[in-house]
Design an enzyme around this catalytic site. Structure first.
Site, short mmCIF file in Angstrom:
data_model
loop_
_atom_site.label_atom_id
_atom_site.label_comp_id
_atom_site.label_asym_id
_atom_site.label_seq_id
_atom_site.Cartn_x
_atom_site.Cartn_y
_atom_site.Cartn_z
N HIS A 28 -6.45 21.44 -21.17
CA HIS A 28 -7.14 20.52 -20.25
C HIS A 28 -6.18 19.43 -19.80
O HIS A 28 -5.84 18.52 -20.56
CB HIS A 28 -8.36 19.91 -20.97
CG HIS A 28 -9.28 19.17 -20.05
ND1 HIS A 28 -10.51 18.70 -20.46
CD2 HIS A 28 -9.17 18.83 -18.75
CE1 HIS A 28 -11.10 18.08 -19.45
NE2 HIS A 28 -10.32 18.14 -18.41
N LYS A 78 -1.80 -10.79 5.10
CA LYS A 78 -2.16 -10.01 6.28
C LYS A 78 -0.97 -10.09 7.24
O LYS A 78 -0.72 -11.10 7.87
CB LYS A 78 -3.41 -10.55 6.96
CG LYS A 78 -3.88 -9.66 8.10
CD LYS A 78 -5.12 -10.20 8.78
CE LYS A 78 -5.64 -9.18 9.79
NZ LYS A 78 -4.64 -8.78 10.78
N PHE A 123 -25.40 20.94 24.19
CA PHE A 123 -24.07 20.44 23.91
C PHE A 123 -23.96 18.97 24.30
O PHE A 123 -24.59 18.51 25.26
CB PHE A 123 -23.01 21.24 24.68
CG PHE A 123 -22.73 22.59 24.09
CD1 PHE A 123 -21.86 22.72 23.02
CD2 PHE A 123 -23.35 23.73 24.59
CE1 PHE A 123 -21.59 23.97 22.47
CE2 PHE A 123 -23.10 24.98 24.05
CZ PHE A 123 -22.22 25.10 22.98
N ASP A 148 -16.05 39.73 20.27
CA ASP A 148 -17.42 39.48 20.72
C ASP A 148 -18.07 40.81 21.10
O ASP A 148 -17.81 41.36 22.18
CB ASP A 148 -17.37 38.53 21.92
CG ASP A 148 -18.76 38.13 22.40
OD1 ASP A 148 -19.74 38.49 21.73
OD2 ASP A 148 -18.84 37.46 23.45
N GLY A 153 -20.37 34.34 11.80
CA GLY A 153 -21.67 33.86 11.37
C GLY A 153 -22.79 34.44 12.20
O GLY A 153 -23.97 34.23 11.91
N ASP A 172 -11.67 38.30 23.20
CA ASP A 172 -11.61 37.00 23.89
C ASP A 172 -10.38 36.23 23.42
O ASP A 172 -10.35 35.68 22.33
CB ASP A 172 -12.88 36.21 23.60
CG ASP A 172 -12.97 34.93 24.42
OD1 ASP A 172 -11.99 34.63 25.14
OD2 ASP A 172 -13.99 34.24 24.31
#
Length: 848
Positions: A36, A238, A616, A684, A717, A771
């Protein structure tokens, strides 16, 4: 002891460790020894008894030499299923680090080999503090004893090997007996070995093993109204300069602004100094020019190109990555220790930005006395939140200062030439709002230089929304230049009084310039400290909005994110809700983020779930101030729109809450918008089945193999498949698209009846469209691991090529099982973001 303590210490939504449960013994008893690599390297010795694994942490590891009496600290019981666990426990979780199985096998009591009698004898020995056992592993064999130490700290035992035929009598080190895989994991987790220790020899907290991140958007601070003291905070100067991130690797340096603009050519002394670093690192800091008294002055930095100064420096105040370790989740104080060690050997133009602890008020008064711009307060245990503006970093200014966009200039009066005053604005709700004028702070040289920059930007129309009251005729300009302004106060009308021009900010995007309003320091401090003190299992705040929708406030990456309608069904048939979608994306965010960060997003929103039409959205008119947007010209319309950029888990949840089931990032990042990170070929299908898609995918892999181009594949998908080729952001879209076209033509030549290059579906009813046109700026496909608004809650799933065979179906990969698949197989798409192909050679090979 049981598993109560084990479960209390772990959040199983955050760690891949098994939750497990007690279970009855089946057959012989088993043992396991796990190596570990946590904050300290140790070995976990585990024995199956009473339906759990009784466990001891052995710092030096077991030994086969009877002369070695190894300390073994008794720890909580673990589930039996833990005996097969290997992998990484994420940073921030209990026991964070890498786990490997070092040895395993069967065992029994020394007195008997019968499993039931053995268990009885072993439990009695556990109670009495003396266990005698025989191990039958690959590395540990023969009789051992576990003896409880009396009068020592609670839980301390000794693990001792009996002097039998299996014993050895030479020195024995467990690290000398690692398998090949264990050695590889050990080398990766402890790269640059001694750098994981402090100068005093103690091992430090380690970051996450990772490739170097690129094109970082820095963490930002919130403005507060005054200083404070706290032992939990550190305070820094800063610096009055340009914020810059530095990436150093193999003697090469990339120095760039918050918006990704390169500083390499402007500040070569800093680049040359960073080349001497000799290590791989990503630093965050500020480019400054110091005056004779050693203070940074923004005007001198502005004049550096015309009047180079030997006092140009890069002050580094944070370290994000070092030699194979991503350090961003480590506490700030630990990152600064690493940074100070890294810069211990002084480089000519690079310096370490030091800090003081606790004493913020006294430090602020000293900054006032020396007329420094201000100080930074930072929560000492805070992580680095890439791209976020967080209350864990606070800026406390000694005088009012504001960035403003130049929208015009007035005509000069009297003896003044070129410019009278600058007409200034800030963005409010995406619109440029007038905030006053600045006619001070110029000299003759700066007036000439400023006029030269403004003249090409002149336009007839005002860029401001609302009323503008200049004191002289105005020449309007495109709002592309950002000025740094100091001023006395905000008037009741929201204008800057006594505004003085300090210089131009070349490191800021005009669209990001908003009115800075200081919050009370006590409120900001409390907000910052709240996440650190919060229990990990604290329930989110729930409330109901005006419309009665269930609304949840969740703390994500230090940001409070408002999430509404969590119970709304996004997939009614599958009973999957919006809340389930958000949980899915958060569970895989560490793997998903590299494919989203620094990329404009084209949002596809389904706020009412998959049964209603989605839409969209590119232009983000109104977002929370912590959500990053970038102004770009939309290729489809030619109009400038504000694209959302998803840099962190909080923004990811914000997108999901808007109804973004599917994620559509650009193929290129902001730093290289014209040069994509990868090539995409989208298969496609028309009326084809998925076995035909697989046939085409394998033909495409063969073509790419012949060209010498590594190929990575994922399901779309839906019904198709996506093939990716890594490019390393080295080639423009046109060259990439031409190569993609060549590949598509070669595949079509092999499968002329099954494939088509015709875009219109009417022309290819039973053919798969190859494509290659997705390789254009602004074109998108669903991201790796993206959910799709399709029945079954399917996911665009990266695949091993051996999985691409007849019978594969996209429906097998859903948001219900993808997180577990990632735990099992890791990120199969990681190589897509790798070095990239030699495009010229690949085109030459494919042409033969």
């Amino acid at each position: 002891m049981g598993l109560e303590t084990y479960k209390e210490k772990r959040d199983f939504e955050q760690t891949p460790e098994p939750a497990g449960k007690e279970r009855k013994r089946k057959g012989k008893l088993h043992f396991v020894v796990q190596r570990h690599q946590a904050s300290t390297l140790h070995y976990d010795f585990r024995l199956e008894m009473e339906g759990v694994l009784k466990s001891w942490a052995v710092p030096k590891g077991p030994s086969m030499n009877p002369a070695d009496k190894r300390l073994a600290m008794e720890v909580e019981d673990h589930p039996v299923s833990y005996g097969t666990f290997e992998g990484d426990i994420p940073e921030g979780n209990y026991g964070a680090g890498h786990v490997d199985i070092w040895d395993s096998g069967e065992y029994h009591a020394a007195e008997t080999e019968d499993p039931a009698k053995s268990e009885k004898q072993l439990l009695q020995g556990l109670t009495e503090g003396s266990i005698k056992l025989v191990l039958e592993g690959e590395k540990l064999r023969g009789e051992f004893a576990l003896v409880k130490m009396k009068g020592r700290q609670k839980g301390a035992w000794l693990l001792i090997k009996k002097d039998d035929a299996e014993a050895v009598h030479e020195g024995y080190d467990s690290e000398d007996h690692l398998s090949g895989g264990e050695k590889s994991a050990a080398a990766k987790a402890s790269k640059k070995g001694e750098q994981s220790k402090t100068k005093g020899g103690k091992r430090k907290a380690t970051g996450k093993a990772a490739e170097m991140p690129h094109h970082i958007t820095p963490m930002m601070a919130k403005l507060t109204d005054g200083p404070f003291d706290s032992e939990d905070w550190v305070f820094e100067i800063k610096w009055d300069g340009y914020r810059a991130v530095a990436e150093v690797k193999d003697g090469q340096v990339e120095l760039y602004s918050r918006s990704g603009k390169s500083f390499n050519e402007k500040y070569p002394p800093i680049v040359e100094s960073l080349r001497q670093l000799g290590q791989e690192a990503v630093l965050d800091g500020e480019i400054v020019v110091l005056d004779e008294e050693g203070y940074a002055t923004f005007q001198r930095l502005q004049n550096y190109q015309n009047t180079p100064s030997e006092h140009l420096y890069y002050y580094a105040f944070d370290l994000l990555y070092l030699n194979g370790e991503d350090l961003r989740q480590l506490p700030l104080i630990e990152r600064k220790k690493r940074l100070q060690e890294l810069l211990s050997e002084e480089l000519p133009a690079v310096r370490y930005s030091d800090h003081v602890e606790a004493q913020g008020i006294a430090f602020f008064k000293e900054a006032q006395r020396k007329n420094v711009e201000g100080i930074m307060g930072k929560l000492a245990n805070s992580p680095y939140r890439t791209g976020s503006r967080s209350s864990e970093w606070l800026k406390i200014k000694t005088h009012l200062r504001q960035e403003a966009v130049i929208g015009g200039y007035t005509a000069p009066k009297g003896k003044r030439k070129h410019i009278g005053a600058l007409v200034l604005g800030v963005y409010e709700n995406g619109r440029l709002t007038y905030v006053g004028q600045s006619g001070s702070g110029f000299n003759s040289k700066s007036l000439v230089a400023l006029k030269a920059k403004l003249e090409p930007l002149e336009q007839e129309a005002t860029p401001f929304t609302g009323k503008v009251n200049p004191n002289a005729p105005v020449t309007w300009v495109k709002p592309e230049l950002v000025a740094e302004i100091t001023f006395a106060e905000w008037t009741s009308d929201g204008l800057m009084r006594q505004a003085i021009f300090e210089g131009l900010r070349e490191d800021k995007n005009p669209k990001e310039v908003v009115r800075e309003e200081a919050t009370q320091s006590a409120t900001a401090k409390e907000e910052a400290e709240k996440p650190a003190k919060k229990k990990s299992k604290e329930k989110p705040d729930r409330k109901t909005d005006k419309k009665g929708k269930n609304r949840t406030e969740q703390e994500i990456d230090g940001q409070r994110v408002s999430l509404s309608s969590q119970d709304k069904l996004y997939w009614p048939d599958e009973h999957i809700t919006k809340g389930d979608l958000i949980d899915y994306y958060q569970s895989i965010a560490e793997v998903l983020m590299p494919y989203l960060q620094d990329r404009p997003q084209t949002l596809l929103r389904h706020p009412n779930g998959i049964t209603k039409a989605g839409f969209f959205q590119k232009d983000m008119n109104s977002t929370p101030d912590w959500v990053r947007t970038v102004a770009l010209k939309a290729e489809s319309t030619g109009e400038e729109v504000d694209y959302l950029v998803c840099d962190n888990k909080a923004t990811l949840a914000y997108m999901n809450n808007l109804g973004c089931i599917q994620l559509n990032p650009w193929n290129s990042r902001l730093a290289n918008l014209q040069q994509p990170d990868f090539l995409v070929l989208d298969l496609d299908p028309g009326e084809n089945n998925y076995d035909e898609v697989i046939e085409v995918a394998l033909a495409m892999k063969a073509v790419l193999d012949g060209a010498g181009a590594p190929a990575f594949c994922k399901t779309s998908g839906a019904t198709g498949m996506h093939i990716y080729v890594p490019l390393g952001a080295k080639y423009p879209f046109e060259e990439v698209r031409n190569f993609a076209h060549q590949v598509a033509q070669k595949v079509h030549e092999r499968l002329p009846k099954l494939t088509s290059l015709e875009r219109s579906p009417k022309e290819r009813r039973k053919q798969i469209y190859l494509d290659y046109l997705q390789n254009s700026i602004g074109q998108t496909v669903a991201a790796p691991y993206s959910a799709r608004p399709k029945p079954g809650a399917t996911v665009s799933a990266p695949l091993l090529w051996e999985e691409v065979k007849l019978g594969l179906r996209p429906a097998a990969f859903t948001i219900r099982n993808m997180a577990e698949r990632i735990k099992e197989k890791g990120d199969l798409f990681r190589g897509v973001l790798g070095e990239g192909i030699d495009l010229a050679q690949c085109r030459e090979r494919i042409s033969k």
